[in-house]
Write an enzyme that holds these catalytic residues in place. Structure first.
Site, PDB file in Angstrom:
ATOM      1  CD  GLN A   1      -2.416  -1.292   2.733  1.00  0.00           C
ATOM      2  OE1 GLN A   1      -3.332  -0.591   3.123  1.00  0.00           O
ATOM      3  NE2 GLN A   1      -1.865  -2.210   3.502  1.00  0.00           N
TER       4      GLN A   1
ATOM      5  CG  HIS B   1      -3.058   2.632  -1.714  1.00  0.00           C
ATOM      6  ND1 HIS B   1      -3.063   2.548  -0.342  1.00  0.00           N
ATOM      7  CD2 HIS B   1      -4.202   1.999  -2.119  1.00  0.00           C
ATOM      8  CE1 HIS B   1      -4.140   1.892   0.065  1.00  0.00           C
ATOM      9  NE2 HIS B   1      -4.837   1.544  -0.993  1.00  0.00           N
TER      10      HIS B   1
ATOM     11  CB  CYS C   1      -1.992  14.679 -17.899  1.00  0.00           C
ATOM     12  SG  CYS C   1      -3.334  15.701 -18.531  1.00  0.00           S
TER      13      CYS C   1
ATOM     14  CB  CYS D   1      -0.295  18.169 -18.450  1.00  0.00           C
ATOM     15  SG  CYS D   1      -0.093  17.010 -19.809  1.00  0.00           S
TER      16      CYS D   1
ATOM     17  CB  CYS E   1      -2.402  19.692 -21.481  1.00  0.00           C
ATOM     18  SG  CYS E   1      -3.337  18.158 -21.366  1.00  0.00           S
TER      19      CYS E   1
ATOM     20  N   GLY F   1       3.009  -4.129   9.069  1.00  0.00           N
ATOM     21  CA  GLY F   1       2.837  -2.699   9.325  1.00  0.00           C
ATOM     22  C   GLY F   1       1.662  -2.035   8.658  1.00  0.00           C
TER      23      GLY F   1
ATOM     24  CB  SER G   1      -3.916   0.609  10.662  1.00  0.00           C
ATOM     25  OG  SER G   1      -4.285   1.263   9.460  1.00  0.00           O
TER      26      SER G   1
ATOM     27  N   PRO H   1       3.355  -4.110  15.853  1.00  0.00           N
ATOM     28  CG  PRO H   1       4.783  -2.290  16.232  1.00  0.00           C
ATOM     29  CD  PRO H   1       3.980  -2.966  15.157  1.00  0.00           C
ATOM     30  CD  GLU H   2      -0.452   0.319  18.149  1.00  0.00           C
ATOM     31  OE1 GLU H   2      -1.531   0.539  17.566  1.00  0.00           O
ATOM     32  OE2 GLU H   2       0.332   1.198  18.532  1.00  0.00           O
TER      33      GLU H   2
END
Ligand code: OAD
Length: 251
Positions: A96, A114, A122, A141, A144, A192, A194, A219-220
């Protein structure tokens, strides 16, 4: 308790990574202490509406992030994953992250769900730059702009970052390639994340249904922790060092 898992016991591995993968490189995560979305409002700097309203502000935010990441180096965890790809039969990274640190560490098979901070595009004319690391000063751009010079009433069109913003769809081909790798995997290691941003958070389910062993490094606890066979409550580099014991050295 030490994990009984060793990557060398598996042949088709997917590393599914999120911002915590790069935390030890100094790249801020999005949520939690020091998270980007605590300091910045995504509605004003990371969505299409904001870009149409105020491209300069959106680019200011992305140039700031590009500058931060440019100063960071891949960490030992990124390097171990790259080494896995060199020496094990089939290794894929589904990430991600938009920072490009997996590639800088040497990973070749990387699916960026992502997008990337280093890609520009563009949406009007289809112009793209797949690897632009300098600061983006000229926001227009180039294709363009050339057209506008010959069209008296041409309106300016801005380059946009090749990132999946809030409200954007993921690339169908990237999702398909990621799902293929997950569906074929015998070990899936999530690192890593969430696990709150969909549809990415849902992808590990593909590996679970395919019968892979699932390991979560974080860690969580996360909302997806129950899906996993093993949860390692340590940092990316610590846990990967443990999982990669006995890994042959690469070239
Ligand atoms: P988050 O910032 O939401 O979560 C980072 C996770 O990393 C948290 O669960 C932390 O506990 C964990 N973490 C922190 N330090 C760590 C370390 N050293 N080792 C291992 N884990 C650590 O980041 P993501 O889950 O990646 O999307 O966020 C998902 C998406 O939300 C991002 O791709 C981004 C964001 O909005 C877009 O920009 C489209």
């Amino acid at each position: 308790m030490p994990s009984p898992i060793r990557v060398t016991d598996f042949s088709r591995i997917v590393f599914f990574t999120g911002a915590g993968m790069s935390a030890e490189s100094g790249v801020p995560t999005y949520r939690g202490k020091g998270g980007i979305w605590k300091e910045y409002d995504f509605e004003s700097c990371a969505c299409q509406e904001a870009f149409e309203r105020d491209p300069d502000h959106v680019w200011e935010f992305h140039n700031y992030r590009r500058g931060l990441v440019r100063k960071c180096e891949p960490n030992e965890g990124h390097r171990l994953i790259a080494r896995c790809e060199q020496v094990l039969p089939s290794v894929t990274v589904v990430t991600q992250n938009i920072d490009g640190l997996h590639q800088r560490a040497g990973s070749k098979r990387v699916h960026e769900l992502h997008g990337s901070l280093w890609k520009l595009r563009c949406d009007r004319c289809g112009w793209r730059d797949e690897d632009f690391s300098a600061p983006v000063d000229d926001l227009l751009c180039p294709a363009c702009k050339a057209l506008a010079a010959t069209t008296p009433r041409g309106t300016p069109v801005y380059k946009r970052p090749g990132i999946v913003w809030f409200g954007d769809s993921l690339s169908g081909s990237v999702v398909q390639a990621s799902c293929q790798a997950l569906d074929a995997s015998d070990l899936m290691i999530s690192i890593g994340t969430s696990a709150v941003v969909f549809p990415a958070a849902q992808l590990p389910v593909v590996a679970k249904r395919a019968g892979a062993t699932l390991v979560e490094i974080n860690p969580e606890d996360t909302p997806m922790s129950e899906l996993y066979d093993h949860c390692m409550r340590s940092t990316a580099t610590e846990a990967l060092t443990e999982l990669c014991q006995g890994l042959p050295s690469g070239s």
